[in-house]
Design an enzyme around this catalytic site. Structure first.
Site, PDB file in Angstrom:
ATOM      1  N   ASP A 193      -5.615  -5.417   5.985  1.00 43.21           N
ATOM      2  CA  ASP A 193      -6.814  -4.977   5.278  1.00 43.21           C
ATOM      3  C   ASP A 193      -7.769  -6.161   5.104  1.00 43.21           C
ATOM      4  O   ASP A 193      -8.963  -6.084   5.410  1.00 43.21           O
ATOM      5  CB  ASP A 193      -6.399  -4.406   3.910  1.00 43.21           C
ATOM      6  CG  ASP A 193      -7.532  -3.657   3.231  1.00 43.21           C
ATOM      7  OD1 ASP A 193      -8.606  -3.527   3.844  1.00 43.21           O
ATOM      8  OD2 ASP A 193      -7.350  -3.211   2.090  1.00 43.21           O
ATOM      9  N   TYR A 253       0.812  -1.216   0.000  1.00 46.47           N
ATOM     10  CA  TYR A 253       0.000   0.000   0.000  1.00 46.47           C
ATOM     11  C   TYR A 253       0.844   1.264   0.000  1.00 46.47           C
ATOM     12  O   TYR A 253       0.311   2.358   0.102  1.00 46.47           O
ATOM     13  CB  TYR A 253      -0.929   0.014   1.216  1.00 46.47           C
ATOM     14  CG  TYR A 253      -2.121  -0.899   1.069  1.00 46.47           C
ATOM     15  CD1 TYR A 253      -1.967  -2.179   0.559  1.00 46.47           C
ATOM     16  CD2 TYR A 253      -3.388  -0.488   1.433  1.00 46.47           C
ATOM     17  CE1 TYR A 253      -3.045  -3.028   0.423  1.00 46.47           C
ATOM     18  CE2 TYR A 253      -4.481  -1.330   1.306  1.00 46.47           C
ATOM     19  CZ  TYR A 253      -4.295  -2.600   0.801  1.00 46.47           C
ATOM     20  OH  TYR A 253      -5.366  -3.432   0.670  1.00 46.47           O
ATOM     21  N   ASP A 272      -2.130 -17.449   5.549  1.00 44.11           N
ATOM     22  CA  ASP A 272      -3.180 -18.335   5.028  1.00 44.11           C
ATOM     23  C   ASP A 272      -3.716 -19.254   6.132  1.00 44.11           C
ATOM     24  O   ASP A 272      -4.930 -19.440   6.271  1.00 44.11           O
ATOM     25  CB  ASP A 272      -2.695 -19.126   3.800  1.00 44.11           C
ATOM     26  CG  ASP A 272      -1.248 -19.584   3.908  1.00 44.11           C
ATOM     27  OD1 ASP A 272      -0.559 -19.163   4.861  1.00 44.11           O
ATOM     28  OD2 ASP A 272      -0.797 -20.362   3.059  1.00 44.11           O
ATOM     29  N   LYS A 319       3.902 -13.931   5.828  1.00 44.76           N
ATOM     30  CA  LYS A 319       4.116 -14.994   4.839  1.00 44.76           C
ATOM     31  C   LYS A 319       5.628 -15.102   4.635  1.00 44.76           C
ATOM     32  O   LYS A 319       6.142 -15.033   3.507  1.00 44.76           O
ATOM     33  CB  LYS A 319       3.375 -14.621   3.535  1.00 44.76           C
ATOM     34  CG  LYS A 319       3.313 -15.714   2.500  1.00 44.76           C
ATOM     35  CD  LYS A 319       2.323 -16.811   2.819  1.00 44.76           C
ATOM     36  CE  LYS A 319       2.381 -17.913   1.789  1.00 44.76           C
ATOM     37  NZ  LYS A 319       1.552 -19.072   2.151  1.00 44.76           N
TER      38      LYS A 319
END
Ligand code: NAD
Length: 363
Positions: A251, A125, A227, A192
């Site tokens: 987000d 972002y 995940d 991640k």
């Protein structure tokens, strides 16, 4: 002079009617607040030539506390998001999105009480992008190849994902400080790092170092891959406490958490920096409901509840939350979205302001 002066940005779409309901409820608590109204968004473009006039930022910098309604971002063309610009200009690096169950709102789960702490200034972002076909994209593709970083297809567009040591330190410290101040037990870093070694890998390394600083705080620390977090959030939403993560995951997971507690209509948020704090609901401007007195103002009102706590008005904050719990728990004078999820029909629902009236009666 009022005890607190707060910048009020009504926003557009459903924003103005929600902020009207919110100010009515806050004023009914008896808290001494003066609202300094500052307009931003598409509607002020003609007058000021920008959707975010400088005087809006000045007002927030002066008052240090602001609350806003949602602001529409044109898709594809036009100006960049005013919401993102506000967070960037004011360096509101911590986005706090608490998700707690409100019994009776028809959600699938009960007993959820978690907080997403989203880094608000970096990651994908950051807005550093190279358009497909541009000279910058071509240069970057060549740069990556020259440095042995890998081959990128020549017809690619590129968005950079910067994650810094300093940016990570301050957001993870914020998560720990929040956990301590609010009697929480655990902070989980979400990432991640197994795939994105240079960005999320750094986030995780720094998060672990910061956790060491807080080793004596009594707050547990662990980390989870994003995940797997999504799956476990859906399977066991009651497991989680404070979750801290880079911008994009924050987000997505804050919307997921809003879904767990029954939808966007009740999910509040806060954007906090070292100087200022800006409170706003998670949801957007829902243009199809604008001006119809239908939208649920709970998320806006609970954002004000967070603001009242920030201002030290704990008693007023508790009363607002209790009123929301009572009126939604009774399930009579609630907006269409809550009627629909709880009873499967919108019949008997009330409008935005009538719901605010019910809250005011229960304060
Ligand atoms: P949205 O959150 O505005 O609406 C999605 C749907 O959620 C609505 O159609 C409605 O069904 C429901 N909903 C949202 N708020 C509700 C409420 N208070 N009461 C009842 N139902 C509600 O998302 P969108 O349609 O993706 O975005 C619309 C605009 O808002 C876009 O321009 C977007 O950029 C902007 N936006 C602004 C903010 C912000 O101001 N911080 C945040 C998100 C989106």
């Amino acid at each position: 002079m009022a005890k607190h002066t707060v910048t009020l940005i009504p926003g557009d779409g459903i924003g103005p009617e929600l902020t009207t309901a919110m100010t009515r409820v806050v004023e009914a608590t008896g808290v001494d607040i003066e609202w300094e109204v500052a307009e931003a968004g598409a509607d002020v473009m003609d007058k000021y030539g920008t959707p975010l006039p400088e005087h809006v930022l000045e007002s927030v910098r002066k008052n240090k506390v602001a609350i806003k309604g949602p602001i529409t971002t044109p898709v594809g063309t036009g100006f960049r998001s005013v919401n993102v610009a506000l967070r960037k200009e004011l360096d509101l690096y911590a986005c706090l999105r608490p998700a707690f169950s409100i019994p009776g709102n028809g959600s699938r789960y009960e007993d959820i009480d978690l907080v997403i702490v989203r880094e608000n200034t970096e990651d994908l972002y950051a807005g550093i992008e190279f358009e497909q076909g541009s000279e910058g994209a071509a240069d970057l593709i060549k740069f990556a190849a020259d440095h042995g970083a890998g081959t990128i297809r020549p017809d690619s567009g590129l968005s950079l994902k910067p994650i810094s040591i300093s940016g990570t330190q301050r957001i993870v410290r914020h998560a720990f400080d929040y956990a301590i101040a609010n009697g929480r037990k655990k902070v989980t870093a979400v990432h991640k790092a197994n795939i994105l070694k240079m960005s999320d890998g750094l986030f995780l390394k720094v998060a672990r170092e910061v956790a060491e600083e807080y080793a004596d705080s009594g707050i547990e620390f662990d980390d989870y891959i994003v995940d797997a977090t999504c799956m476990q959030l859906v399977l066991h939403p009651e497991w989680w406490d404070v979750l801290v993560m880079p911008n994009l995951y924050g987000d997505i997971l804050s919307d997921l958490s809003a879904g767990l507690i029954g939808g966007l209509g009740i999910a509040p948020g806060a954007n906090i920096g070292d100087e200022c704090a800006l409170f706003e609901p998670v949801h957007g401007s829902a243009p199809k409901y604008a001006g119809k007195d239908l939208a649920n103002p709970t998320a806006e009102i609970l954002s004000a509840m967070l603001m009242l706590r920030h201002l030290g008005e704990t008693d007023a904050a508790d009363r607002v939350l209790d009123a929301v719990r009572t009126v939604i728990g009774e399930g009579e004078r609630v907006t269409y979205d809550i009627k629909r999820s709880r009873f499967g029909t919108t019949e008997g629902s009330v409008g935005t302001q009538a719901y605010a009236d019910a809250l005011i009666e229960h304060l």
